[in-house]
Design a protein around this motif. Structure first.
Motif, PDB file in Angstrom:
ATOM      1  N   GLY A 180       0.690  -1.086   0.073  1.00  0.00           N
ATOM      2  CA  GLY A 180       0.022  -0.364   0.149  1.00  0.00           C
ATOM      3  C   GLY A 180       0.908   1.006   0.272  1.00  0.00           C
ATOM      4  O   GLY A 180       0.300   2.676   0.133  1.00  0.00           O
ATOM      5  N   THR A 202       4.542  -1.005  -5.942  1.00  0.00           N
ATOM      6  CA  THR A 202       4.637  -1.788  -7.399  1.00  0.00           C
ATOM      7  C   THR A 202       4.682   0.056  -7.680  1.00  0.00           C
ATOM      8  O   THR A 202       5.750  -0.383  -9.572  1.00  0.00           O
ATOM      9  CB  THR A 202       3.577  -2.010  -7.570  1.00  0.00           C
ATOM     10  OG1 THR A 202       3.300  -3.286  -6.371  1.00  0.00           O
ATOM     11  CG2 THR A 202       3.239  -3.042  -8.837  1.00  0.00           C
ATOM     12  N   THR A 203       3.950   0.200  -7.829  1.00  0.00           N
ATOM     13  CA  THR A 203       4.616   2.129  -8.902  1.00  0.00           C
ATOM     14  C   THR A 203       5.668   2.559  -8.625  1.00  0.00           C
ATOM     15  O   THR A 203       6.095   2.628  -9.687  1.00  0.00           O
ATOM     16  CB  THR A 203       3.021   2.905  -8.088  1.00  0.00           C
ATOM     17  OG1 THR A 203       1.479   2.320  -7.484  1.00  0.00           O
ATOM     18  CG2 THR A 203       2.911   3.881  -9.242  1.00  0.00           C
ATOM     19  N   ASP A 263       2.596  14.658  -3.235  1.00  0.00           N
ATOM     20  CA  ASP A 263       2.148  15.405  -4.171  1.00  0.00           C
ATOM     21  C   ASP A 263       0.898  15.659  -3.063  1.00  0.00           C
ATOM     22  O   ASP A 263       0.517  17.056  -2.940  1.00  0.00           O
ATOM     23  CB  ASP A 263       1.296  14.673  -5.069  1.00  0.00           C
ATOM     24  CG  ASP A 263       0.652  13.609  -4.848  1.00  0.00           C
ATOM     25  OD1 ASP A 263       1.496  12.586  -4.499  1.00  0.00           O
ATOM     26  OD2 ASP A 263      -0.058  12.992  -5.470  1.00  0.00           O
ATOM     27  N   GLU A 300       0.168   9.708  -9.400  1.00  0.00           N
ATOM     28  CA  GLU A 300       0.777   8.101  -9.773  1.00  0.00           C
ATOM     29  C   GLU A 300       1.082   7.661 -11.234  1.00  0.00           C
ATOM     30  O   GLU A 300       0.408   6.823 -11.516  1.00  0.00           O
ATOM     31  CB  GLU A 300      -1.131   7.550 -10.020  1.00  0.00           C
ATOM     32  CG  GLU A 300      -2.039   7.881  -7.865  1.00  0.00           C
ATOM     33  CD  GLU A 300      -3.264   7.886  -7.772  1.00  0.00           C
ATOM     34  OE1 GLU A 300      -3.799   6.486  -7.385  1.00  0.00           O
ATOM     35  OE2 GLU A 300      -3.895   8.454  -8.313  1.00  0.00           O
TER      36      GLU A 300
END
Ligand code: GDP
Length: 301
Positions: free
Chosen positions: A110, A114-115, A256, A282
């Motif tokens: 979370g 991964t991002t 952000d 994102e």
């Protein structure tokens, strides 16, 4: 999102409020300042360190007004960041002496692990590097699937096995494949759970040991991903992961949507680990190489 914008008060706004109407840096101002730093997630220890330095300078410089307080504070924060963050880089580069350069990524689910891996792969590829990803967080099927989505998006190979397989085996396969392909950079996703410290430590140790069967000095970088909007949780996670393995750099995400970038200052100071990357959205381009000067500038806006 206007609502969100309005609900966040920047460090600079809080700072100005704390010294409004004051003509000298007295105890009350220092108390207010302490509160501002703590509420900006700088952390208690680092806050006290900064306050002490301000106190010294206020008396040494026979400082009377509050106008220059911003400047002094800014200098002290920059100097604190300089103790662990040497560079002023802006390029996504990796050392060329190690081929492949192996990055092992750790962090709880979370936080944007991964991002961050996807964004990094994108940037490295843009620099002309051959990138290989490895899905060694085998605990959740979703983790593997999401990494596959990013691998497809960036168009880089992903080495994976089925859910529940041995993370060390995935790491081994990934490095084998990377060596065969003569890859420049390998990014390996690992365990995202903290429910059991001993398990985490054992798993990461095993992944490392097995990696070293292929690349003797791997991993060259152990990158801990932390969510910058979670304040004390980020500190707690840093504590747990640094106890479980040798973390060599940090990525702080979600800067952000928060006015709490203070986490960056506190964590790099308390754990003496450089912040290498920051996540600012994102999108695929929303990752930056951490630049302490730019960071301090934006913190004081
Ligand atoms: P993981 O479980 O740690 O792998 O986390 P994910 O990479 O799936 O990210 C969790 C959520 O955070 C997703 O909705 C991401 O789009 C979001 N996210 C990741 N990094 C950032 C960031 O820098 N800024 C913002 N606003 N969201 C982010």
């Amino acid at each position: 999102d206007k609502g969100l914008e309005q609900s966040k008060t920047s460090f600079f706004d809080k700072l100005n409020k704390a010294v409004a109407g004051k003509s000298t840096v007295d105890d009350a101002v220092l108390d207010n300042l302490e509160e501002v730093l703590v509420s900006s997630d700088v952390g208690v220890n680092t806050t006290l360190k900064i306050i002490e330095r301000i106190e010294v300078r206020v008396s040494k410089d026979k400082y009377l007004g509050t106008d220059e307080l911003n400047l002094i504070l800014r200098e002290e924060i920059a100097s604190l960041l300089s103790e662990t963050n040497s560079g002023n880089e802006s390029e996504f580069t990796v050392p060329q002496d190690k081929k492949p350069h192996v990055i092992m990524v750790v962090g709880v689910n979370g936080v944007g692990k991964t991002t961050t891996i996807g964004k990094l792969a994108f940037q490295f590829k843009k620099q002309g590097y051959n990138v290989v990803l490895g899905a060694a967080d085998t605990f959740r099927a979703a983790a593997i699937d999401q990494l596959q989505v990013w691998a497809d998006r960036v168009d880089v190979p992903l080495v994976k096995q089925s859910m529940g397989s041995d993370p060390a085996s995935v790491a081994f396969d990934t490095l084998k494949s990377a060596v065969t392909q003569n890859a420049d950079v390998v990014i390996i996703d690992t365990a995202g759970r903290l429910h059991n410290k001993v398990n985490l430590m054992n798993e990461l140790t095993k992944v490392k040991r097995v990696m070293q069967k292929v690349v003797a000095d791997a991993p060259h970088d152990v990158l801990l991903v932390l969510d910058g909007s979670t304040g004390q949780n980020a500190f707690e996670q840093a504590k747990q992961f640094t106890a479980a393995t040798e973390v060599t750099s940090l990525a702080v995400t979600k800067l952000d949507g928060t006015a709490k970038g203070g986490v960056v200052i506190g964590i790099s100071d308390q754990f003496k680990i450089p912040v290498k990357y920051i996540g600012v959205g994102e999108g695929i381009e929303d990752l930056q190489v951490f630049n302490k000067f730019e960071f301090v500038d934006s913190f004081f806006k």
